[in-house]
Design a protein around this motif. Structure first.
Motif, short mmCIF file in Angstrom:
data_model
loop_
_atom_site.label_atom_id
_atom_site.label_comp_id
_atom_site.label_asym_id
_atom_site.label_seq_id
_atom_site.Cartn_x
_atom_site.Cartn_y
_atom_site.Cartn_z
N GLY A 1 0.86 -1.17 0.00
CA GLY A 1 0.00 0.00 0.00
C GLY A 1 0.90 1.23 0.00
N PRO A 2 0.36 2.36 0.33
CA PRO A 2 1.19 3.55 0.48
C PRO A 2 2.10 3.41 1.70
N CYS A 3 3.22 4.09 1.66
CA CYS A 3 4.17 4.02 2.78
C CYS A 3 3.67 4.89 3.92
N ILE A 4 3.40 4.27 5.05
CA ILE A 4 2.97 5.06 6.21
C ILE A 4 4.09 5.01 7.25
N PRO A 5 4.89 6.06 7.29
CA PRO A 5 6.04 6.04 8.20
C PRO A 5 5.61 5.80 9.64
N THR A 6 6.46 5.10 10.36
CA THR A 6 6.18 4.82 11.78
C THR A 6 7.22 5.52 12.64
N LYS A 7 6.81 5.85 13.84
CA LYS A 7 7.75 6.50 14.76
C LYS A 7 8.86 5.52 15.13
N SER A 8 10.06 6.02 15.22
CA SER A 8 11.15 5.15 15.66
C SER A 8 11.06 4.99 17.17
N ALA A 9 11.61 3.87 17.64
CA ALA A 9 11.48 3.54 19.06
C ALA A 9 11.97 4.71 19.91
N TRP A 10 13.15 5.22 19.51
CA TRP A 10 13.77 6.28 20.31
C TRP A 10 12.86 7.49 20.36
N PHE A 11 12.33 7.85 19.20
CA PHE A 11 11.54 9.09 19.14
C PHE A 11 10.23 8.91 19.90
N SER A 12 9.60 7.76 19.73
CA SER A 12 8.32 7.56 20.43
C SER A 12 8.57 7.59 21.93
N ARG A 13 9.70 6.99 22.35
CA ARG A 13 10.03 6.99 23.77
C ARG A 13 10.12 8.43 24.27
N GLU A 14 10.94 9.22 23.55
CA GLU A 14 11.14 10.61 23.96
C GLU A 14 9.80 11.34 24.01
N SER A 15 9.01 11.16 22.92
CA SER A 15 7.79 11.97 22.85
C SER A 15 6.82 11.54 23.94
N ILE A 16 6.82 10.24 24.24
CA ILE A 16 5.94 9.80 25.36
C ILE A 16 6.35 10.54 26.62
N ALA A 17 7.66 10.50 26.91
CA ALA A 17 8.14 11.14 28.14
C ALA A 17 7.71 12.60 28.15
N LEU A 18 7.96 13.27 27.02
CA LEU A 18 7.66 14.70 26.97
C LEU A 18 6.16 14.93 27.15
N ASN A 19 5.36 14.15 26.41
CA ASN A 19 3.91 14.35 26.50
C ASN A 19 3.41 14.14 27.91
N MET A 20 3.94 13.11 28.55
CA MET A 20 3.48 12.84 29.92
C MET A 20 3.79 14.05 30.79
N ALA A 21 5.01 14.60 30.62
CA ALA A 21 5.39 15.77 31.43
C ALA A 21 4.41 16.90 31.16
N ILE A 22 4.15 17.16 29.88
CA ILE A 22 3.22 18.24 29.54
C ILE A 22 1.86 17.97 30.16
N PHE A 23 1.42 16.74 30.02
CA PHE A 23 0.12 16.36 30.58
C PHE A 23 0.09 16.64 32.08
N ALA A 24 1.13 16.16 32.76
CA ALA A 24 1.19 16.35 34.22
C ALA A 24 1.15 17.84 34.53
#
Lengths: 270, 755, 593
Positions: free
Chosen positions: B87-110
Motif C-alpha cells: 500500500g502507500p508508505c505510512i512512516p512509523t515512529k522510531s522507538a527512540w523518538f516515540s520513547r522521547e515523545s511519550i516522556a515529553l507528552n506525559m510531562a506536559i500532561f502532568a
C-alpha cells in the motif's frame, strides 16, 4: 578487577547512606529539620541521576565512557531510593505528595527491574546464534510464514495425502501468522516450540520420503519462527522497560520542582 | 557475515535509529534511501506515482538485494515482493523518538493537570500535605477556603505577602496571633519561654544532685536554643487524630543531655516532692490525727479539709485547704472567742505620780490615773508613741517589761522618761481628738517608714489603711471632755450628744448616721425591757459599758474603769487584728534592729490578742522562689496552682479514681517525727510552747522546719509503679511542661526580671 | 531530513586533479623527459591518454636541500620520480619518533580537557592548530639524537627539513637516488607504510605520481621494468634491518643475504573479487584453493618473511586443514625447522616444514635460502632470540605422521574463532568493531551516537558476521590491507599520514561505488549527500540523488575515542586490532572469564 570496582562503588554508596543517617540523627538532636536535610540530599542525588541523560546528549564531548556514567547512575539510584524512603513520612499524606512519591517509586522500581533485565536478557539473546535487529523481525517473520505456507501447499501435491497440509492448517498456521500470546511475550519460553516439533516428528509415520523432506523444511521454519519470536519478545520487553523507566522522568522532574517551591513558599521562605 | 554476491546493492541505507521516523516499508523488508521527513511523511509521496516496480536505478523504493535479503537466508528460493504488493508508505515512529515523545507528552500532561488543580477553587485539597489536626481544622472550618492556608503560612498565596515587606512575617508570628493568650510573643522562641537570666537562675537554684544528673547545654550558644520554632515540635498536617502536643522524648533530650532510657531507669529522684511550697497554716497533721481527732474519736479524713469540690481549679478539686469555717471552726472558734472575751486595750492611759504631774505640766490628768506609776504601755501605744520624736528616746529608758509599775521612783531618768511618755500620751490623745484617724494613720506610717528604711509600697499603705479604718474619732473627743475635763461649752455639747453618742457599738465598719443608729438599736433590742414601756419619761441611768455585754458583735468602746480605748474583735479573721498582726510582722521582718527603743524583739505571738500568728505563718522566708501578692496571700488558703511548680504538671482527679491510691496516704505518708524525752512524739504544740514569746520570725522559722519534715517526700518508685511504658505512660511531657512562660508563673523578688 | 534538493553536476574522475595548476604544457614537456620519452603512447586508452595521466595524476614539486619528502612509517599513495637533483634515502632509522604515529591512532584527551571544551568551547583557528602541532613535533624530536629539524612554509605547505645535512648523512647509512629514478612506489602500490625516510640532498625537482596514475603507467612494459629493478637496492636493506632478527648482522653478511633474498608475491592484489566468489565453498575447498607458499612435510629449504598481506599457518587435520595462526607483516615461517636442523648437525636427517603456509588473498614474501641463513644469519642471532628446537616433530622423513592433538599455546584463542576470523578475512582489521552480544542490550546507543557524530546518519550498522557471542559489526575496520582503495579513481579514499586510518575525502569522492563494492565486509555504503543547508544533492542531469561513499572514520574529527565505543553503556563494544592475535585472544578470554 571489575569485581573490585563494583565492590568499591558499593562501599562508597553504603558509606554515603550511613553518613546521611548520622547527619539526620544529628540534626534531630539539634531540633533541626531533618526533612530539609534528606530533601536536599535526595534532590541532589536525583539531579545526579539525570547526568546520565545529559552525558548521552553530549556524546561529542570526551567526558568519559557512558558505561562509567551508567554505573554511577545505578549506584546513585540505589542511594537515592534509600534516601527517598527516609524522606517520605509514613504514611504518605496528601494527594500531590502521594502522586509524587508514587512517581518516584515507579521510576525507581522500573530502574531496578531494568538493571536485572539488561544483565539477563543479552545472555538469552546471545544463545540464538544469529542476531536479529528488532525492526527487521516482522519482515523475517512474514517471510518465514510465507515460505512455510508455500511448503504446506506444495506438500499436498506429492500424492502422499494432505496430512502435512492439514496439520499445518490446524496447528502451524496460527503459530506462523498470529503474534505470540501475552504470557509468552512476558516470559518467553520454548514450550510451544518443543510441542510443535514433537507433533511434527510424530507425523513421519504417515509420510513418505518427499513428505518427510518438506516436514523437515517445516521443522526448520518452526525453529526459525520461534527464534524470531524469542528475540522479538525479549528485545521488546527490554525496550518497553526502558521506555517505562524513561517515560516518567520529566514528569518526575516537574513534580519535584513544584514540590520544592511549595515547601519553601509555605514555610514562609521564598 | 553472509557471502556477498557481486551484484549486491551497496546503496541500501543503513538503518538509522537516530531518525525520528522509519520508512513504512521497513516492516516488509523494503526501505527507502531517503527516509521519511522530519514531520513523518513519506519522502516519496509524489515520486511513488512515477516509480516503476522493480525498476533498478531510478526508483528510490527497492527491495534489498537478494544477498542481504533475510528471506533468502532462511530459504534459498523465496518469492520476492514487488511494490505492487504494497500500500502507500505510512512512516512509523522510531522507538527512540516515540520513547522521547511519550516522556515529553506525559510531562506536559502532568504540568497541565497541575495548572488545572491550581486553578481549581479546591486546590488546597490537592496540594494539602495531609489533613489538619482536629482542633485547627475546627477553627479553620469556617474560614474562606482561599484564606485557610494563609492563616498559618505567610505569603502562601500572594507573592506580595510578608517577605518583601520591611519585616518578614514568620510562621511563628502567625501561630502567636492566635496563641498569644498563653504565650508571650517576645519569649515563645526562647527555651521554656525563659530568658537567659531566668535560665541561669534556675540552674543556680538547682540542687547539686539534680545538677549532677542533668547535663545542661550552654543555652546561650547552643543552636537548638537559638532557632526553635513552633513547627520544630508541633508538626501539623499529620491527620485529624494527631496530637500536636505529643512530643517525643528526643525533643526534650536535645537540650537535656543526661540521657536515660526511661522514667523508670535514669530519671533523677524527686526532691521534697510535693512539699516544696511554704506552709501557710501551722497545722500539725500527725498531732491532729493521733491525738485531737482520736480524743474526739473522729476519723481523720484528708478529703474533709483538702477536697474542695465546689471550686475545683485547673489542677483538680484538691486544694490546700477548704478554709477555717469548714475545716477548723468546729474545734477552734470557741477558744478564739474566749481569748478575746474582754476586748483588746489598744490605748490605756498610764497612771503616774500625782506630784510629778505639775512639774510635768500635766494639769487635769484623769483622776482615775493619779496614784503612782502603773498600767501597761500597750504595743499599739508604744508604736504610736514611737512616731513622736520627743518620746522615742524616753521609750528606751522604760523597763523592758513595758509595765510602768516596774518603774523605780529612785531612778530619776526612768521617772523623767515616764513623764515624757505621759506628755507623749497626752499629745497623742489631743492629736487624735483634733485630727482623728489622720493622726493615727500618720503616726503608723512614720514608724513603718523609719523601721523599714524605705518608702512604703502600695500594699503597706493599704495595710495601714486597714489598721486605721473604723477608728471612731469622737471616742477621743469624749476622752478629752470626760477624762481631761475640757472647757464647759464642750461639756454642754457633750450633754446634748449624750443620747446620740451613747451606744458606741457598731463602729467597726463605718460610722452610721444617727437615724439609722436608732432604727438598728430598736431592731436589735426588740426583746429588751425598753419595749415594755409605752414611752420613756424620765432620763434612764446607765451602767458602765462592759465589752462582753455591750459590744458582743465587736467594735470600739471606752473602758471607764481602766481608762482604756478597747476594741472587741469579731471572732476569727477579724480585719483589725489581722491588720495589726501583719503590721507587726512587717516591722519585725525588717532586718536590722535599729529600734532599740521600740522593743519589738520580744513581741511574741501573744502580744496581739487572738494569737493569729500561732496558726498563720505570716513572716515570710526567702526559701521559696515565689512570693505572695501582698500579705493577705498569707491569710488565704491558696489553691494548689501550677504556679508553684511550673515545670511539673499533676492532676489529682485521674489518680483518685484508682481504688488502690484513692486513699491520699498512699502517696502522702506522714513522717515518724522524732520523739521527746518522755517518749511523746514531738508535735507542734510542744514546739510552740518552747518558742512562745520569742521573736515572731524565729518562731515561724522553727515551725516551718518542723512542718516541712512532717510528710515523707515522695519516691519516684511510687509513680513508677504505674507510670511505665506499657502502663500509664512515662513520656517527658506527661508530667513536665515545656511552656512555663505563661501568666500564672511569676518570678520572685524582682531578682529575675520577667520581660 | 529536508526534501528540497540542490542540482549539481555529477562529479567525474579527474574533477580533482592532484595539482590544479598543472597545465597541458607541463604535461607535454614531461612527455619528452625520461622515462616517459621511452613509453609507447599507443598502449594507453583513449579516455586516459598518457598526457592526461601525467596532467591529472602527477605534480611537480621543487624540494630545496634538506627537505624531507616523506618519513618512514607514513602512509602515502604516491611514488616519486626524480627529474633533477639528488634525493637521499635513509636506510637506517632516521627519526625514532616515527612508527609511533601508528600506535597513537587518535589523540587521547582526558576528562578535564573534555569538560573544559564543553564548558568553554573555543574555536581553534587553523593558525593556532598549526602552532600547537609544531610544538608537539618539536617535543617529539627533542629525543632523537643528532637530527635537528626545522620548518618552513605555511599551513598545508609546511615542510620539514633537516638542519645540517652533511652531519646527518655522515651519521646514517643512506643511498642516493639520481634523476630518472623512481622511489616510494612500493608503499604506494601495496598500501603499506613507507619503509624509509627520503630527503632532498640538494635542491631538486621531483614528479609526484599518485598510485592511480601509477597503475595506468604500469600498462607500459618499459615503466614496469623501471619499477621492478628498484626494490632490491634500497628498500630491502632497510626492511631487513627493521626485522629484529637481522639487527646484529654485519653489513658484509647482510649484503650476502640481500643478494640471495628472493622477493615473491602470492595470490593477487584484487583478492577480494575471487574471495567473494569462493565465499560459499566448503572451508576445506577454500583453504585448498589458497595459493600454497610452503607445504608441511616438504624440505625446509629456506626462511620465509612476510612483507605484506596475510598468510595462513595451517596443519592437516583429518581431511581438512586446521588453522593454527595467521602471519602478518614481519612474521617468519620455517625458522624453527632451520634452527632445529642446524643444531642437529649435518649427519642427522633434517626436519621438514611442520606446518604449511598459504596466502590469504594477496601476500608479499621474502625467501632466504637455507644455506645463506645458516651462514650469514643464524650465527649473529643471540641464543635467547632463537626459537627452541622442536621436541616432538610431527613430520619426520621415513617415519609415519604423528597425528597428535595440538596443544594450544598460552594466549592462542580457540581454533573455531581463529578459523572464522581467517575465513571472513577479519584478521585484516586494525580497528575492528567487536560487539559482545552477551552484554549488548541492543539499545542502539552506539549507532545513535555515531549518527550524532556524522550529521544524523550513522556510518556503521549493528549487524554482521557472528561467531558465538562475538559480533563483528559492519563498521570500517581500517584494514591492514585496505582493498577498498584499489578501485578508487580519484584517490578520495586514502590512508591518513599520521594515524593510518582509511578516510574518504568527500570533496573528491565521485560516488562511483567501487570502494563500496570492493569492500569484502560490506562496510562502505553509498549514501545520499546533503549540502550545508541540509538539501539533498541531486544530479542536474537526471534528478537522481548524488551518492557518496560513507564509512566509519573513527570519529577522528573530534577528540577522544570513537563515539560508538564511548556511547556503549554496557562496555559491550570495543574497537580492536585483529592483526595482533595476542591482544584479541586476551580480550576475548577476559570477557569470557
Amino acid at each position: 578487577m571489575l569485581f573490585h570496582k563494583r565492590l568499591m562503588a558499593a562501599t562508597v554508596t553504603l558509606c554515603a547512606v550511613v553518613a546521611t543517617v548520622f547527619a539526620v540523627d544529628w540534626t534531630r538532636r539539634r531540633l533541626g529539620d531533618e526533612s530539609t536535610l534528606t530533601g536536599w540530599t535526595l534532590l541532589i542525588a536525583t539531579g545526579g541521576l539525570y547526568l546520565l541523560t545529559v552525558r548521552k546528549r553530549l556524546i561529542r564531548h570526551p567526558l568519559g565512557p557512558v558505561s562509567f556514567w551508567l554505573q554511577m547512575h545505578i549506584y546513585m539510584g540505589t542511594f537515592a531510593s534509600i534516601i527517598f524512603l527516609m524522606h517520605i513520612g509514613w504514611p504518605v499524606r496528601g494527594l500531590f505528595e502521594s502522586l509524587l512519591a508514587a512517581c518516584f517509586a515507579i521510576v525507581a522500581g522500573s530502574g531496578i527491574l531494568l538493571g536485572f533485565l539488561s544483565r539477563s536478557t543479552p545472555r538469552k539473546l546471545a544463545a540464538i546464534e544469529r542476531d536479529f535487529p528488532l525492526e527487521r523481525i516482522p519482515v523475517l517473520q512474514s517471510a518465514v510464514a510465507r515460505d512455510a505456507h508455500q511448503i504446506a501447499l506444495d506438500s499436498s501435491n506429492f500424492g502422499e495425502g494432505a496430512t502435512l497440509a492439514e496439520f499445518y492448517q490446524r496447528r502451524l498456521l496460527p503459530f506462523f501468522q498470529l503474534p505470540r500470546s501475552l504470557p509468552y511475550r512476558l516470559i518467553p519460553n520454548g514450550v510451544k516450540r518443543r510441542l510443535l516439533l514433537r507433533e511434527l516428528n510424530d507425523l513421519d509415520r504417515y509420510l513418505a520420503q518427499q513428505g518427510i523432506a518438506s516436514r523437515q523444511a517445516l521443522v526448520a521454519m518452526v525453529k526459525a519462527k520461534d527464534d524470531l519470536d524469542y528475540h522479538q519478545a525479549l528485545q521488546f520487553r527490554l525496550r518497553l522497560m526502558v521506555a517505562f523507566h524513561i517515560s516518567l522522568t520529566w514528569t518526575l522532574a516537574l513534580m519535584i520542582g513544584v514540590h520544592v517551591v511549595l515547601v519553601y513558599r509555605f514555610s514562609g521562605a521564598l | 557475515m553472509e557471502p556477498a554476491s557481486p551484484k549486491r546493492d551497496v546503496t541500501i541505507p543503513r538503518p538509522n535509529p537516530k531518525s525520528r521516523w522509519r520508512c513504512g516499508f521497513e516492516s516488509v523488508g523494503m526501505s527507502c534511501s531517503a527516509g521519511p521527513t522530519e514531520q513523518g511523511e513519506c519522502c516519496q509521496v509524489p515520486a511513488r506515482k512515477s516509480c516503476a516496480p522493480g525498476a533498478s536505478g531510478d526508483c528510490l523504493h527497492r527491495c534489498e538485494g537478494a544477498a542481504n535479503c533475510e528471506i533468502a537466508k532462511l530459504r534459498p528460493e523465496s518469492r520476492r515482493l514487488t511494490n505492487d504488493d504494497l500500500g502507500p508508505c505510512i512512516p512509523t515512529k522510531s522507538a527512540w523518538f516515540s520513547r522521547e515523545s511519550i516522556a515529553l507528552n506525559m510531562a506536559i500532561f502532568a504540568g497541565g493537570i497541575l495548572l488545572c488543580c491550581m486553578a481549581l477553587p479546591q486546590r488546597e485539597a490537592v496540594f494539602l500535605p495531609g489533613t489538619l489536626s482536629k482542633k485547627h481544622a475546627q477553627i479553620l472550618g469556617n474560614e474562606l477556603v482561599t484564606e485557610r492556608c494563609s492563616l498559618c503560612h505567610p505569603n502562601s498565596h500572594s507573592l506580595a505577602g510578608g517577605a518583601n515587606h520591611g519585616k518578614a512575617v514568620t510562621q511563628d508570628d502567625l501561630c502567636i496571633n492566635c496563641h498569644q493568650t498563653d504565650l508571650r510573643d517576645s519569649v515563645h522562641r526562647l527555651p521554656h519561654d525563659l530568658t537567659d537570666a531566668q535560665l541561669n537562675r534556675l540552674q543556680r537554684d538547682m540542687s547539686d544532685t539534680l545538677k549532677s544528673s542533668v547535663n545542661l547545654i550552654n543555652h546561650t550558644h547552643a543552636p537548638q536554643t537559638q532557632s526553635t520554632e513552633c513547627a520544630s515540635c508541633h508538626i501539623e498536617h499529620q491527620g485529624a487524630g494527631h496530637d500536636l502536643q505529643a512530643i517525643t522524648n528526643q525533643r526534650c533530650q536535645a537540650c537535656h543531655r543526661s540521657k536515660f532510657a526511661s522514667f523508670g531507669n535514669g530519671h533523677p529522684e524527686f526532691e521534697d516532692f510535693p512539699y516544696r511550697t511554704e506552709r501557710k497554716i501551722a497545722f500539725d497533721h500527725r498531732a491532729h490525727a493521733d491525738k485531737y481527732f482520736a480524743q474526739k474519736s473522729e476519723s481523720f479524713d484528708c478529703k474533709r479539709c483538702h477536697l474542695d469540690a465546689d471550686n475545683a481549679t485547673s489542677v483538680g478539686p484538691i486544694g490546700r485547704s477548704v478554709g477555717f469555717e469548714k475545716a477548723c471552726a468546729q474545734c477552734h472558734s470557741e477558744p478564739l472567742r474566749a481569748a478575746v472575751s474582754d476586748g483588746w486595750a489598744l490605748l490605756q492611759i498610764p497612771s503616774i505620780e500625782i506630784q510629778d504631774m505639775q512639774l510635768a505640766g500635766l494639769e487635769q490628768w484623769p483622776a482615775g490615773a493619779q496614784f503612782g506609776y502603773d498600767g501597761p504601755l500597750t504595743l499599739p501605744m508604744r508604736i504610736l508613741l514611737a512616731a513622736d520624736p520627743q518620746v522615742v528616746d524616753a521609750l528606751g529608758h522604760l523597763p523592758t517589761s513595758g509595765q510602768l509599775a516596774d518603774i523605780d521612783p529612785k531612778e530619776p531618768e526612768q521617772v523623767a522618761a515616764a513623764q515624757t511618755v505621759a506628755q507623749g500620751v497626752r499629745r497623742l490623745l489631743a492629736e487624735l481628738a483634733v485630727e482623728g484617724q489622720q493622726a493615727w494613720h500618720r503616726r503608723l506610717t512614720t514608724v513603718a517608714v523609719d523601721a523599714l528604711k524605705r518608702n512604703l509600697t502600695s500594699t503597706d499603705q493599704e495595710l495601714i489603711g486597714r489598721m486605721t479604718m473604723g477608728l471612731p474619732p469622737d471616742l477621743f473627743r469624749q476622752i478629752e471632755t470626760e477624762w481631761f475635763s475640757a472647757s464647759e461649752n464642750l461639756t454642754a455639747q457633750r450633754q446634748l450628744q449624750r443620747l446620740a453618742a451613747q451606744p458606741v457599738g457598731f463602729q467597726d465598719e463605718l460610722l452610721l448616721d444617727d437615724s439609722s443608729q436608732v432604727e438598728t438599736r430598736l431592731d436589735d433590742n426588740s426583746t429588751s425591757d425598753f419595749m415594755a414601756q409605752k414611752v420613756i419619761t424620765k432620763p434612764i441611768e446607765m451602767p458602765n459599758i462592759n465589752g462582753r455585754t455591750h459590744v458582743t458583735q465587736g467594735g470600739w468602746y471606752l473602758d471607764q474603769e481602766l481608762l482604756a480605748v478597747r476594741y472587741m474583735p469579731r471572732g476569727h479573721a477579724d480585719p483589725l487584728l489581722a491588720a495589726w498582726t501583719e503590721y507587726v510582722v512587717l516591722l519585725t521582718s525588717s532586718r536590722e534592729k535599729h529600734h532599740s527603743q521600740l522593743e519589738l524583739s520580744n513581741v511574741g505571738s501573744k502580744m496581739i490578742p487572738g494569737g493569729c500568728a500561732e496558726c498563720h505563718l505570716l513572716s515570710d522566708s526567702n526559701s521559696s522562689v515565689l512570693v505572695g501578692d501582698g500579705m493577705d496571700r498569707a491569710w488565704k488558703s491558696v489553691a494548689r496552682s501550677d504556679a508553684v511548680r511550673p515545670f511539673t504538671r499533676f492532676d489529682h482527679a485521674p489518680h483518685l479514681t484508682l481504688p488502690m491510691i484513692r486513699d491520699c496516704r498512699y502517696c502522702h505518708v506522714l513522717e515518724e517525727g522524732h520523739r521527746l524525752k518522755d517518749g511523746e512524739p514531738e508535735n507542734l504544740a510542744t514546739v510552740l510552747a518552747q518558742h512562745r514569746g520569742s521573736e515572731l520570725t524565729a518562731m515561724h522559722a522553727t515551725v516551718r522546719d518542723h512542718l516541712h519534715t512532717e510528710f515523707r517526700s515522695m519516691e519516684k518508685s511510687q509513680c513508677n509503679a504505674c507510670h511505665r511504658p506499657n502502663g500509664a505512660g512515662d513520656g517527658c511531657t506527661q508530667c513536665h511542661n515545656y511552656h512555663v512562660g505563661n501568666a500564672g508563673f511569676e518570678w520572685s523578688r524582682g531578682t529575675v526580671t520577667t520581660p | 531530513m529536508t526534501q528540497e534538493a540542490v542540482e549539481i553536476k555529477r562529479p567525474d574522475r579527474w574533477d580533482h586533479p592532484l595539482d590544479a595548476t598543472m597545465t597541458s604544457e607541463t604535461a607535454s614537456w614531461l612527455l619528452k623527459q625520461y622515462p616517459f620519452s621511452l613509453m609507447d603512447q599507443g598502449r594507453f586508452a583513449q579516455n586516459t591518454s598518457l598526457q592526461d595521466v601525467l596532467r591529472n595524476d602527477s605534480r611537480l614539486i621543487a624540494f630545496s636541500a634538506g627537505d624531507i619528502v616523506f618519513r618512514e612509517g607514513q602512509y602515502g599513495g604516491s611514488a616519486y620520480l626524480v627529474l633533477g637533483g639528488t634525493i637521499r634515502i635513509f636506510l637506517s632509522r632516521l627519526l625514532s619518533s616515527d612508527r609511533k604515529t601508528q600506535a597513537g591512532a587518535w589523540k587521547q584527551s582526558n576528562w578535564r580537557t573534555g569538560l573544559k571544551n564543553l564548558l568553554w568551547p573555543r574555536v581553534i583557528t587553523g593558525d593556532r592548530r598549526r602552532r600547537s602541532r609544531l610544538v608537539q613535533r618539536a617535543r617529539v624530536e627533542k629525543q632523537n639524537e643528532g637530527v635537528e629539524l626545522g620548518y618552513r612554509g605555511e599551513g598545508a605547505e609546511t615542510r620539514v627539513f633537516l638542519q645540517d645535512i652533511p652531519g646527518v648523512l655522515s651519521s646514517h647509512a643512506t643511498s642516493e637516488i639520481h634523476p630518472g629514478e623512481l622511489f616510494g612506489e612500493m608503499a604506494a602500490v601495496t598500501r603499506t607504510p613507507r619503509e624509509f625516510t627520503a630527503a632532498a640532498e640538494t635542491d631538486c625537482l621531483v614528479l609526484e605520481i599518485r598510485w592511480q596514475g601509477l597503475k595506468l603507467l604500469k600498462q607500459d612494459p618499459a615503466f614496469r621494468r623501471l619499477l621492478d629493478e628498484r626494490y632490491r637496492s634500497e628498500v630491502l636493506r632497510t626492511h631487513l634491518r627493521e626485522t629484529p632478527l637481522f639487527r646484529f648482522i654485519p653489513d658484509e653478511h647482510l649484503d650476502q643475504v640481500i643478494a640471495a633474498t628472493k622477493l615473491e608475491q602470492f595470490g593477487q592484489l584484487e583478492w577480494y573479487a575471487k574471495y567473494q566468489q569462493e565465499a560459499n565453498q566448503l572451508p576445506s575447498q577454500r583453504i585448498a584453493s589458497e595459493p600454497l607458499i610452503a607445504e608441511e612435510g616438504s624440505y625446509a629449504t629456506g626462511l620465509w618473511i612476510i612483507r605484506g598481506g596475510f598468510a595462513r599457518l595451517s596443519r592437516r587435520q583429518g581431511v581438512g586443514h586446521r588453522t593454527l595462526a595467521y602471519l602478518g607483516k614481519g612474521q617468519m615461517y620455517g625458522l624453527r625447522e632451520l634452527v632445529h636442523n642446524r643444531e642437529r648437525g649435518t649427519n642427522a636427517t633434517p626436519l621438514p616444514y611442520q606446518e604449511s603456509l598459504r596466502a590469504i588473498g594477496y601476500v608479499d614474501v621474502l625467501w632466504i635460502p637455507k644455506q645463506v641463513v645458516n651462514e650469514h644469519v643464524l650465527p649473529f642471532i643471540r641464543a635467547m632470540d632463537l626459537p627452541a628446537p622442536i621436541p616432538s616433530p610431527r613430520y619426520q622423513f621415513g617415519q609415519p605422521v604423528v597425528d597428535a592433538p595440538l596443544e594450544l599455546a598460552e594466549h592462542s584463542m580457540e581454533t573455531g574463532l581463529l578459523e572464522f576470523l581467517v575465513d571472513q578475512r577479519l584478521m585484516n582489521g586494525r580497528q575492528t568493531m567487536l560487539i559482545d552480544t552477551e552484554r549488548c542490550t541492543r539499545c542502539d546507543d552506539c549507532v545513535r551516537a555515531c549518527a550524532t557524530m556524522h550529521g544524523g546518519t550513522p556510518v556503521f550498522e549493528r549487524r554482521g558476521p557472528q561467531y558465538g557471542r562475538w559480533m563483528f559489526a559492519q563498521a570500517c575496520m581500517h584494514c591492514e590491507d585496505p582493498v577498498c582503495m584499489i578501485g578508487c579513481p580519484t584517490g578520495a579514499i586514502h590512508r591518513d599520514h599520521e594515524s593510518g586510518l582509511v578516510k574518504i575525502n568527500e570533496s573528491s569522492c565521485i560516488g562511483c561505488k567501487s570502494c563500496a563494492e570492493s569492500c569484502p565486509y560490506d562496510n562502505i555504503r553509498m549514501v545520499t549527500t546533503k549540502d550545508h543547508a541540509g538539501r539533498m544533492r541531486v544530479d542536474e542531469a537526471n534528478g537522481l540523488p548524488i551518492l557518496q561513499a560513507s564509512k566509519c572514520d573513527m570519529c577522528s574529527s573530534s577528540t577522544g575515542r570513537p563515539a560508538c565505543q564511548t556511547a556503549c553503556p554496557h562496555d559491550a563494544l570495543v574497537r580492536i586490532d585483529m592483526a595482533n592475535i595476542e591482544s584479541v585472544s586476551r580480550y576475548v578470554q577476559r570477557k569470557a572469564g
